[in-house]
Scaffold this motif. Structure first.
Motif, PDB file in Angstrom:
ATOM      1  N   GLN A  52      39.137  23.803  28.510  1.00  0.00           N
ATOM      2  CA  GLN A  52      37.843  24.203  29.057  1.00  0.00           C
ATOM      3  C   GLN A  52      37.837  25.696  29.389  1.00  0.00           C
ATOM      4  OE1 GLN A  52      36.749  21.637  32.346  1.00  0.00           O
ATOM      5  NE2 GLN A  52      37.417  19.808  31.263  1.00  0.00           N
ATOM      6  N   GLN A  53      38.957  26.179  29.925  1.00  0.00           N
ATOM      7  CA  GLN A  53      39.028  27.592  30.288  1.00  0.00           C
ATOM      8  C   GLN A  53      38.995  28.496  29.058  1.00  0.00           C
ATOM      9  OE1 GLN A  53      38.675  29.382  32.948  1.00  0.00           O
ATOM     10  NE2 GLN A  53      38.995  31.199  31.674  1.00  0.00           N
ATOM     11  N   PHE A  54      39.724  28.128  28.020  1.00  0.00           N
ATOM     12  CA  PHE A  54      39.717  28.951  26.801  1.00  0.00           C
ATOM     13  C   PHE A  54      38.337  28.929  26.137  1.00  0.00           C
ATOM     14  CE2 PHE A  54      44.405  28.639  27.012  1.00  0.00           C
ATOM     15  CZ  PHE A  54      44.706  29.986  26.829  1.00  0.00           C
ATOM     16  N   ARG A  55      37.662  27.797  26.205  1.00  0.00           N
ATOM     17  CA  ARG A  55      36.283  27.745  25.693  1.00  0.00           C
ATOM     18  C   ARG A  55      35.389  28.681  26.496  1.00  0.00           C
ATOM     19  NH1 ARG A  55      37.077  21.908  25.718  1.00  0.00           N
ATOM     20  NH2 ARG A  55      37.475  21.139  23.606  1.00  0.00           N
ATOM     21  N   ALA A  78      33.974  40.795  33.856  1.00  0.00           N
ATOM     22  CA  ALA A  78      33.800  39.389  33.473  1.00  0.00           C
ATOM     23  C   ALA A  78      34.882  38.941  32.497  1.00  0.00           C
ATOM     24  CB  ALA A  78      32.418  39.186  32.855  1.00  0.00           C
ATOM     25  N   LEU A  79      35.175  39.766  31.498  1.00  0.00           N
ATOM     26  CA  LEU A  79      36.212  39.413  30.524  1.00  0.00           C
ATOM     27  C   LEU A  79      37.585  39.373  31.165  1.00  0.00           C
ATOM     28  CD1 LEU A  79      35.235  41.291  27.231  1.00  0.00           C
ATOM     29  CD2 LEU A  79      35.062  38.851  27.732  1.00  0.00           C
ATOM     30  N   ASN A  80      37.834  40.324  32.057  1.00  0.00           N
ATOM     31  CA  ASN A  80      39.136  40.345  32.720  1.00  0.00           C
ATOM     32  C   ASN A  80      39.333  39.105  33.592  1.00  0.00           C
ATOM     33  OD1 ASN A  80      41.631  41.857  33.319  1.00  0.00           O
ATOM     34  ND2 ASN A  80      40.826  41.879  35.405  1.00  0.00           N
ATOM     35  N   ASP A  81      38.262  38.679  34.264  1.00  0.00           N
ATOM     36  CA  ASP A  81      38.345  37.446  35.064  1.00  0.00           C
ATOM     37  C   ASP A  81      38.676  36.251  34.170  1.00  0.00           C
ATOM     38  OD1 ASP A  81      37.791  38.764  37.396  1.00  0.00           O
ATOM     39  OD2 ASP A  81      35.668  38.179  37.463  1.00  0.00           O
ATOM     40  N   GLU A  82      38.034  36.177  33.005  1.00  0.00           N
ATOM     41  CA  GLU A  82      38.294  35.065  32.087  1.00  0.00           C
ATOM     42  C   GLU A  82      39.727  35.115  31.564  1.00  0.00           C
ATOM     43  OE1 GLU A  82      36.555  32.501  31.457  1.00  0.00           O
ATOM     44  OE2 GLU A  82      34.587  33.034  32.251  1.00  0.00           O
ATOM     45  N   TYR A  83      40.202  36.323  31.284  1.00  0.00           N
ATOM     46  CA  TYR A  83      41.585  36.453  30.816  1.00  0.00           C
ATOM     47  C   TYR A  83      42.569  35.972  31.893  1.00  0.00           C
ATOM     48  CZ  TYR A  83      46.145  38.501  30.068  1.00  0.00           C
ATOM     49  OH  TYR A  83      47.503  38.674  29.953  1.00  0.00           O
ATOM     50  N   GLU A  84      42.354  36.409  33.123  1.00  0.00           N
ATOM     51  CA  GLU A  84      43.265  36.014  34.203  1.00  0.00           C
ATOM     52  C   GLU A  84      43.219  34.513  34.459  1.00  0.00           C
ATOM     53  OE1 GLU A  84      42.249  38.484  37.516  1.00  0.00           O
ATOM     54  OE2 GLU A  84      43.314  40.250  36.709  1.00  0.00           O
ATOM     55  N   GLU A  85      42.022  33.933  34.382  1.00  0.00           N
ATOM     56  CA  GLU A  85      41.898  32.479  34.541  1.00  0.00           C
ATOM     57  C   GLU A  85      42.610  31.748  33.399  1.00  0.00           C
ATOM     58  OE1 GLU A  85      40.668  30.613  36.917  1.00  0.00           O
ATOM     59  OE2 GLU A  85      40.018  32.278  38.190  1.00  0.00           O
ATOM     60  N   ASN A 162      41.976  42.977  23.832  1.00  0.00           N
ATOM     61  CA  ASN A 162      40.548  43.292  23.833  1.00  0.00           C
ATOM     62  C   ASN A 162      40.054  43.708  25.211  1.00  0.00           C
ATOM     63  OD1 ASN A 162      39.036  42.565  21.095  1.00  0.00           O
ATOM     64  ND2 ASN A 162      40.749  41.161  21.318  1.00  0.00           N
ATOM     65  N   VAL A 163      40.548  43.035  26.239  1.00  0.00           N
ATOM     66  CA  VAL A 163      40.154  43.389  27.606  1.00  0.00           C
ATOM     67  C   VAL A 163      40.631  44.801  27.952  1.00  0.00           C
ATOM     68  CG1 VAL A 163      40.533  42.860  30.050  1.00  0.00           C
ATOM     69  CG2 VAL A 163      40.034  41.009  28.435  1.00  0.00           C
ATOM     70  N   LEU A 164      41.884  45.100  27.597  1.00  0.00           N
ATOM     71  CA  LEU A 164      42.417  46.437  27.878  1.00  0.00           C
ATOM     72  C   LEU A 164      41.665  47.511  27.088  1.00  0.00           C
ATOM     73  CD1 LEU A 164      46.263  45.748  27.952  1.00  0.00           C
ATOM     74  CD2 LEU A 164      44.790  46.332  29.893  1.00  0.00           C
ATOM     75  N   PHE A 165      41.330  47.187  25.848  1.00  0.00           N
ATOM     76  CA  PHE A 165      40.617  48.170  25.023  1.00  0.00           C
ATOM     77  C   PHE A 165      39.256  48.487  25.639  1.00  0.00           C
ATOM     78  CE2 PHE A 165      38.015  49.653  21.469  1.00  0.00           C
ATOM     79  CZ  PHE A 165      38.868  50.615  20.910  1.00  0.00           C
ATOM     80  N   LEU A 166      38.571  47.440  26.122  1.00  0.00           N
ATOM     81  CA  LEU A 166      37.277  47.657  26.758  1.00  0.00           C
ATOM     82  C   LEU A 166      37.445  48.467  28.044  1.00  0.00           C
ATOM     83  CD1 LEU A 166      34.248  47.168  26.841  1.00  0.00           C
ATOM     84  CD2 LEU A 166      34.684  44.986  27.975  1.00  0.00           C
ATOM     85  N   LYS A 167      38.499  48.168  28.798  1.00  0.00           N
ATOM     86  CA  LYS A 167      38.753  48.892  30.046  1.00  0.00           C
ATOM     87  C   LYS A 167      38.923  50.388  29.796  1.00  0.00           C
ATOM     88  CE  LYS A 167      42.065  49.194  33.881  1.00  0.00           C
ATOM     89  NZ  LYS A 167      43.323  48.652  34.453  1.00  0.00           N
ATOM     90  N   HIS A 168      39.622  50.726  28.726  1.00  0.00           N
ATOM     91  CA  HIS A 168      39.952  52.126  28.444  1.00  0.00           C
ATOM     92  C   HIS A 168      38.901  52.835  27.598  1.00  0.00           C
ATOM     93  CE1 HIS A 168      44.334  50.647  29.019  1.00  0.00           C
ATOM     94  NE2 HIS A 168      43.804  51.018  30.179  1.00  0.00           N
ATOM     95  N   ASN A 169      37.903  52.069  27.143  1.00  0.00           N
ATOM     96  CA  ASN A 169      36.851  52.653  26.293  1.00  0.00           C
ATOM     97  C   ASN A 169      35.509  52.052  26.668  1.00  0.00           C
ATOM     98  OD1 ASN A 169      38.568  54.126  24.006  1.00  0.00           O
ATOM     99  ND2 ASN A 169      39.510  52.133  24.389  1.00  0.00           N
ATOM    100  N   LEU A 170      35.002  52.424  27.827  1.00  0.00           N
ATOM    101  CA  LEU A 170      33.741  51.860  28.295  1.00  0.00           C
ATOM    102  C   LEU A 170      32.564  52.534  27.604  1.00  0.00           C
ATOM    103  CD1 LEU A 170      34.548  51.505  32.103  1.00  0.00           C
ATOM    104  CD2 LEU A 170      34.373  49.680  30.401  1.00  0.00           C
ATOM    105  N   ASN A 171      32.409  52.181  26.319  1.00  0.00           N
ATOM    106  CA  ASN A 171      31.303  52.766  25.554  1.00  0.00           C
ATOM    107  C   ASN A 171      30.854  51.785  24.479  1.00  0.00           C
ATOM    108  OD1 ASN A 171      33.148  53.079  23.315  1.00  0.00           O
ATOM    109  ND2 ASN A 171      33.941  54.902  24.344  1.00  0.00           N
ATOM    110  N   ALA A 172      29.761  52.119  23.823  1.00  0.00           N
ATOM    111  CA  ALA A 172      29.194  51.223  22.807  1.00  0.00           C
ATOM    112  C   ALA A 172      30.156  51.006  21.650  1.00  0.00           C
ATOM    113  CB  ALA A 172      27.874  51.799  22.300  1.00  0.00           C
TER     114      ALA A 172
END
Length: 213
Positions: A52-55, A78-85, A162-172
Protein backbone atom coordinates in the motif's frame (compact mmCIF):
# COMPACT_ATOMS: atom_id res chain seq x y z
CA UNK A 1 0.47 -14.81 40.80
CA UNK A 2 1.84 -12.74 37.88
CA UNK A 3 0.13 -9.41 37.40
CA UNK A 4 -1.39 -9.62 33.92
CA UNK A 5 -0.68 -5.92 33.41
CA UNK A 6 3.02 -6.66 33.70
CA UNK A 7 2.98 -9.57 31.24
CA UNK A 8 3.42 -7.46 28.05
CA UNK A 9 6.44 -5.71 29.63
CA UNK A 10 7.93 -9.02 30.73
CA UNK A 11 7.52 -10.51 27.26
CA UNK A 12 9.09 -7.42 25.71
CA UNK A 13 12.13 -7.80 27.95
CA UNK A 14 12.39 -11.51 27.26
CA UNK A 15 12.26 -10.99 23.50
CA UNK A 16 15.85 -9.77 23.70
CA UNK A 17 16.86 -13.31 24.71
CA UNK A 18 15.14 -15.69 22.29
CA UNK A 19 15.73 -18.92 24.20
CA UNK A 20 14.38 -17.50 27.45
CA UNK A 21 11.46 -15.98 25.58
CA UNK A 22 10.53 -19.27 23.89
CA UNK A 23 10.85 -21.18 27.18
CA UNK A 24 8.65 -18.68 28.99
CA UNK A 25 6.00 -18.76 26.28
CA UNK A 26 6.00 -22.55 26.24
CA UNK A 27 5.26 -22.60 29.97
CA UNK A 28 2.03 -20.74 29.30
CA UNK A 29 1.09 -23.10 26.47
CA UNK A 30 2.38 -21.04 23.57
CA UNK A 31 4.80 -23.17 21.57
CA UNK A 32 7.34 -22.34 18.88
CA UNK A 33 4.96 -23.60 16.23
CA UNK A 34 2.37 -21.05 17.39
CA UNK A 35 4.96 -18.28 17.50
CA UNK A 36 6.12 -19.15 13.99
CA UNK A 37 2.57 -18.97 12.65
CA UNK A 38 2.03 -15.59 14.30
CA UNK A 39 5.31 -14.21 12.99
CA UNK A 40 4.60 -15.38 9.46
CA UNK A 41 1.21 -13.65 9.71
CA UNK A 42 2.89 -10.48 10.99
CA UNK A 43 5.37 -10.55 8.10
CA UNK A 44 2.57 -11.13 5.60
CA UNK A 45 0.68 -8.15 7.04
CA UNK A 46 3.83 -6.00 6.91
CA UNK A 47 4.26 -6.88 3.25
CA UNK A 48 0.65 -5.96 2.55
CA UNK A 49 1.15 -2.61 4.28
CA UNK A 50 4.37 -2.07 2.32
CA UNK A 51 2.47 -2.73 -0.90
CA UNK A 52 0.00 0.00 0.00
CA UNK A 53 2.84 2.38 0.83
CA UNK A 54 4.69 1.78 -2.44
CA UNK A 55 1.44 2.33 -4.34
CA UNK A 56 0.94 5.58 -2.43
CA UNK A 57 4.48 6.66 -3.27
CA UNK A 58 3.94 5.97 -6.96
CA UNK A 59 0.66 7.91 -6.93
CA UNK A 60 2.37 10.88 -5.28
CA UNK A 61 5.18 10.72 -7.83
CA UNK A 62 2.63 10.71 -10.66
CA UNK A 63 0.77 13.65 -9.13
CA UNK A 64 3.95 15.72 -8.91
CA UNK A 65 5.02 15.22 -12.52
CA UNK A 66 1.54 15.75 -13.96
CA UNK A 67 0.95 19.17 -12.43
CA UNK A 68 2.03 22.07 -14.63
CA UNK A 69 2.25 24.65 -11.85
CA UNK A 70 3.76 22.48 -9.15
CA UNK A 71 5.04 24.17 -5.99
CA UNK A 72 8.48 22.56 -6.15
CA UNK A 73 9.25 22.86 -2.44
CA UNK A 74 5.95 21.26 -1.55
CA UNK A 75 6.49 18.63 -4.23
CA UNK A 76 9.88 17.77 -2.76
CA UNK A 77 8.46 17.61 0.78
CA UNK A 78 5.63 15.32 -0.34
CA UNK A 79 7.92 12.97 -2.28
CA UNK A 80 10.45 12.89 0.52
CA UNK A 81 7.73 11.95 3.01
CA UNK A 82 6.63 9.10 0.73
CA UNK A 83 10.21 7.92 0.35
CA UNK A 84 10.78 7.89 4.12
CA UNK A 85 7.49 6.07 4.70
CA UNK A 86 8.47 3.52 2.06
CA UNK A 87 11.88 3.00 3.68
CA UNK A 88 10.22 2.53 7.05
CA UNK A 89 7.78 -0.01 5.61
CA UNK A 90 10.66 -1.91 4.00
CA UNK A 91 12.59 -1.92 7.29
CA UNK A 92 9.58 -3.37 9.09
CA UNK A 93 9.31 -6.19 6.55
CA UNK A 94 13.02 -7.02 6.98
CA UNK A 95 12.75 -7.00 10.78
CA UNK A 96 9.80 -9.36 10.72
CA UNK A 97 11.49 -11.74 8.29
CA UNK A 98 14.44 -11.92 10.71
CA UNK A 99 12.03 -12.84 13.51
CA UNK A 100 10.48 -15.57 11.35
CA UNK A 101 13.91 -17.05 10.65
CA UNK A 102 14.84 -16.95 14.34
CA UNK A 103 11.86 -18.93 15.60
CA UNK A 104 11.89 -21.31 12.61
CA UNK A 105 15.52 -22.22 13.29
CA UNK A 106 14.69 -22.84 16.94
CA UNK A 107 11.63 -24.92 16.06
CA UNK A 108 13.42 -27.13 13.56
CA UNK A 109 16.45 -27.64 15.85
CA UNK A 110 14.17 -28.68 18.69
CA UNK A 111 12.13 -30.97 16.43
CA UNK A 112 15.29 -32.64 15.11
CA UNK A 113 16.64 -33.22 18.63
CA UNK A 114 13.35 -34.64 19.86
CA UNK A 115 13.37 -37.28 17.13
CA UNK A 116 16.04 -38.99 19.20
CA UNK A 117 13.66 -39.34 22.14
CA UNK A 118 11.27 -41.71 20.36
CA UNK A 119 11.10 -45.38 21.26
CA UNK A 120 8.33 -46.10 18.78
CA UNK A 121 10.07 -46.26 15.41
CA UNK A 122 6.85 -45.88 13.43
CA UNK A 123 6.02 -42.65 15.25
CA UNK A 124 9.60 -41.48 14.82
CA UNK A 125 9.47 -42.06 11.06
CA UNK A 126 6.14 -40.23 10.78
CA UNK A 127 7.51 -37.30 12.77
CA UNK A 128 10.68 -37.16 10.68
CA UNK A 129 8.59 -37.12 7.50
CA UNK A 130 6.44 -34.31 8.89
CA UNK A 131 9.56 -32.34 9.80
CA UNK A 132 10.93 -32.72 6.28
CA UNK A 133 7.65 -31.61 4.72
CA UNK A 134 7.38 -28.59 7.02
CA UNK A 135 10.99 -27.59 6.32
CA UNK A 136 10.39 -27.84 2.58
CA UNK A 137 7.26 -25.68 2.73
CA UNK A 138 9.02 -23.20 4.99
CA UNK A 139 12.05 -22.96 2.67
CA UNK A 140 9.78 -22.23 -0.30
CA UNK A 141 7.93 -19.54 1.65
CA UNK A 142 11.13 -17.97 2.99
CA UNK A 143 12.69 -17.86 -0.47
CA UNK A 144 9.65 -15.97 -1.74
CA UNK A 145 9.81 -13.57 1.22
CA UNK A 146 13.49 -12.88 0.59
CA UNK A 147 12.95 -12.27 -3.13
CA UNK A 148 10.30 -9.70 -2.31
CA UNK A 149 12.55 -8.16 0.31
CA UNK A 150 15.46 -7.84 -2.13
CA UNK A 151 13.15 -6.27 -4.73
CA UNK A 152 12.37 -3.39 -2.39
CA UNK A 153 15.87 -1.93 -2.33
CA UNK A 154 16.19 -1.10 -6.07
CA UNK A 155 12.83 0.68 -5.87
CA UNK A 156 13.96 2.63 -2.83
CA UNK A 157 17.23 3.51 -4.55
CA UNK A 158 15.42 4.81 -7.63
CA UNK A 159 12.95 6.74 -5.53
CA UNK A 160 15.71 8.27 -3.39
CA UNK A 161 17.64 9.35 -6.49
CA UNK A 162 14.60 11.17 -7.82
CA UNK A 163 13.83 12.81 -4.49
CA UNK A 164 17.42 14.00 -4.12
CA UNK A 165 17.49 15.27 -7.69
CA UNK A 166 14.35 17.31 -7.08
CA UNK A 167 15.80 18.63 -3.82
CA UNK A 168 18.95 19.87 -5.56
CA UNK A 169 17.17 21.17 -8.67
CA UNK A 170 13.99 22.97 -7.67
CA UNK A 171 13.04 23.99 -11.19
CA UNK A 172 10.84 22.98 -14.10
CA UNK A 173 13.71 21.07 -15.69
CA UNK A 174 13.85 18.81 -12.65
CA UNK A 175 10.17 17.93 -13.09
CA UNK A 176 10.90 17.12 -16.71
CA UNK A 177 13.69 14.77 -15.65
CA UNK A 178 11.35 13.07 -13.15
CA UNK A 179 8.78 12.57 -15.91
CA UNK A 180 11.42 10.69 -17.86
CA UNK A 181 12.13 8.45 -14.86
CA UNK A 182 8.52 7.66 -14.05
CA UNK A 183 8.09 4.69 -16.40
CA UNK A 184 11.14 2.91 -15.00
CA UNK A 185 10.00 3.50 -11.41
CA UNK A 186 6.47 2.29 -12.18
CA UNK A 187 7.87 -0.86 -13.80
CA UNK A 188 10.04 -1.58 -10.75
CA UNK A 189 7.14 -1.04 -8.35
CA UNK A 190 4.81 -3.23 -10.43
CA UNK A 191 7.38 -6.03 -10.33
CA UNK A 192 7.83 -5.55 -6.59
CA UNK A 193 4.10 -5.72 -5.94
CA UNK A 194 3.86 -8.94 -7.93
CA UNK A 195 6.68 -10.52 -5.92
CA UNK A 196 4.97 -9.45 -2.73
CA UNK A 197 1.70 -10.99 -3.92
CA UNK A 198 3.46 -14.31 -4.48
CA UNK A 199 5.10 -14.10 -1.07
CA UNK A 200 1.79 -13.33 0.64
CA UNK A 201 0.13 -16.28 -1.10
CA UNK A 202 2.89 -18.67 0.00
CA UNK A 203 2.72 -17.30 3.54
CA UNK A 204 -1.00 -18.02 3.64
CA UNK A 205 -0.43 -21.58 2.41
CA UNK A 206 2.29 -22.15 4.99
CA UNK A 207 0.09 -20.83 7.81
CA UNK A 208 -2.71 -23.14 6.67
CA UNK A 209 -0.33 -26.11 6.70
CA UNK A 210 0.73 -25.33 10.27
CA UNK A 211 -2.83 -25.00 11.43
CA UNK A 212 -3.79 -28.29 9.83
CA UNK A 213 -1.11 -30.03 11.86
Amino acid sequence: MLNTRLLPLLLLLLTGCSTLYYDTMEKVGYHKRDILADRVEATRDAQSEAQQQFRSALEQFAAVIELKNTDLKQAYAALNDEYEESQSAADTVSERIDKVKSVADALFDEWQEELGLYNNQSMKAASRKKLQQTRKRYASMLQSMLKAERAMQPVLNTFRDNVLFLKHNLNAQAIGTLRGEFSALKREIDQLLERMNRSIERSNRFIDSLQQG
